[in-house]
Design a protein around this motif. Structure first.
Motif, short mmCIF file in Angstrom:
data_model
loop_
_atom_site.label_atom_id
_atom_site.label_comp_id
_atom_site.label_asym_id
_atom_site.label_seq_id
_atom_site.Cartn_x
_atom_site.Cartn_y
_atom_site.Cartn_z
N ASP A 140 0.81 -1.21 0.00
CA ASP A 140 0.00 0.00 0.00
C ASP A 140 0.85 1.27 0.00
N SER A 141 2.17 1.15 0.08
CA SER A 141 2.99 2.34 -0.04
C SER A 141 2.84 2.95 -1.44
N GLU A 142 2.43 2.15 -2.40
CA GLU A 142 2.17 2.65 -3.75
C GLU A 142 1.02 3.67 -3.74
N LEU A 143 0.14 3.56 -2.76
CA LEU A 143 -0.99 4.49 -2.68
C LEU A 143 -0.54 5.91 -2.37
N LYS A 144 0.58 6.05 -1.70
CA LYS A 144 1.02 7.36 -1.22
C LYS A 144 2.10 7.99 -2.11
N LYS A 145 2.67 7.26 -3.04
CA LYS A 145 3.65 7.77 -4.00
C LYS A 145 4.64 8.75 -3.38
N GLY A 146 5.65 8.22 -2.72
CA GLY A 146 6.71 9.06 -2.17
C GLY A 146 6.49 9.52 -0.75
N GLN A 147 5.32 9.32 -0.19
CA GLN A 147 5.07 9.71 1.19
C GLN A 147 5.28 8.50 2.09
N ASP A 148 5.71 8.75 3.31
CA ASP A 148 5.83 7.66 4.27
C ASP A 148 4.44 7.26 4.74
N VAL A 149 4.15 5.98 4.64
CA VAL A 149 2.87 5.46 5.10
C VAL A 149 2.96 5.11 6.58
N ARG A 150 4.17 4.79 7.01
CA ARG A 150 4.34 4.23 8.34
C ARG A 150 5.65 4.67 8.96
N LYS A 151 5.58 4.98 10.25
CA LYS A 151 6.78 5.25 11.03
C LYS A 151 6.59 4.56 12.37
N SER A 152 7.32 3.47 12.56
CA SER A 152 7.26 2.70 13.80
C SER A 152 8.41 1.70 13.80
N LYS A 153 8.50 0.94 14.87
CA LYS A 153 9.50 -0.14 14.98
C LYS A 153 8.72 -1.44 15.21
N GLN A 154 9.35 -2.56 14.83
CA GLN A 154 8.65 -3.84 14.98
C GLN A 154 9.61 -4.97 15.30
N HIS A 155 9.03 -6.04 15.82
CA HIS A 155 9.72 -7.31 16.06
C HIS A 155 8.69 -8.40 15.77
N TRP A 156 9.14 -9.53 15.26
CA TRP A 156 8.22 -10.62 14.92
C TRP A 156 8.37 -11.78 15.89
N LEU A 157 7.24 -12.22 16.44
CA LEU A 157 7.19 -13.44 17.25
C LEU A 157 6.72 -14.59 16.36
N PRO A 158 7.24 -15.78 16.56
CA PRO A 158 6.71 -16.92 15.79
C PRO A 158 5.27 -17.22 16.19
N TRP A 159 4.52 -17.80 15.28
CA TRP A 159 3.10 -18.07 15.53
C TRP A 159 2.90 -19.20 16.53
N ASP A 160 3.97 -19.89 16.94
CA ASP A 160 3.80 -21.01 17.88
C ASP A 160 4.28 -20.67 19.30
N THR A 161 4.33 -19.39 19.66
CA THR A 161 4.68 -19.01 21.03
C THR A 161 3.44 -19.10 21.93
N TRP A 162 3.64 -19.07 23.22
CA TRP A 162 2.51 -19.11 24.15
C TRP A 162 1.63 -17.87 23.98
N ILE A 163 2.23 -16.72 23.64
CA ILE A 163 1.46 -15.50 23.42
C ILE A 163 0.52 -15.68 22.23
#
Length: 188
Positions: free
Chosen positions: A39-62
């Motif tokens: 969806d960044s194509e929708l904004k053509k040159g504009q930042d769609v998102r500003k954040s930080k992330q980490h990925w947990l595996p789908w098989d964790t207790w959470i």
């Protein structure tokens, strides 16, 4: 009826020590800059998102807790044909001024790792509420009206992956949430 069911919120009443442990484990992980997808194509040159992330595996207790909430919400409200998590669980950290502009969570069919399956439901699970700003907003598909989702630490919003939504800029503190998606056979 299909498009009228656009938001499901729930407080799963997790015991405080469990919510605190989830938050502690998540906030102490190594975070990297969030990536903008198609969806960044929708904004053509504009930042769609500003954040930080980490990925947990789908098989964790959470993930087990989140899966149960997904299934319960689906059985109670959406009634979609679901299969499993679309990917891992994204822990998203929004600092001062961070945001995620208007987007949808559906990914192009061809890019999905599981053949003949697509994202159907999205979940935002708020881990803390000691911040300001950072509101989750969705657009009602039937009335095209803006709806602010009222969340506090430990509460969850689930909505169809094709619903337009955003996280407004954080004005103070840091916002932590778990984000996940459930997929299933293509809608017919």
């Amino acid at each position: 009826m299909f498009a009228e069911r656009f938001i499901y919120t729930v407080d799963p009443k997790l015991p405080k020590p469990i919510l605190e442990e989830i938050f502690k484990q998540c906030k102490n992980l190594e975070f990297v800059k969030s990536i903008d997808y198609a969806d960044s194509e929708l904004k053509k040159g504009q930042d769609v998102r500003k954040s930080k992330q980490h990925w947990l595996p789908w098989d964790t207790w959470i993930a087990g807790i989140m899966h149960n909430i997904f299934i319960s919400a689906n059985n109670d409200y959406f009634h979609y044909d679901l299969n499993h998590f679309d990917s891992g669980i994204q822990i998203t950290r929004y600092g001062l001024g961070d945001y995620y502009d208007w987007h949808i969570d559906m990914v192009p069919f061809a890019s999905n790792n599981i053949k003949n399956y697509s994202r159907k439901l999205s979940m935002s699970f708020l881990l803390n509420d000691d911040f300001e700003g950072g509101e989750l907003e969705v657009v009602s598909p039937m009335r095209n009206e803006l709806f602010t989702v009222e969340l506090k630490a430990g509460t969850v919003a689930i909505f169809p992956a094709w619903i337009k939504h955003r996280v407004k800029p954080v004005t103070s503190g840091k916002r932590y949430s778990l984000v996940a998606w459930m997929n299933g056979p293509e809608f017919k």
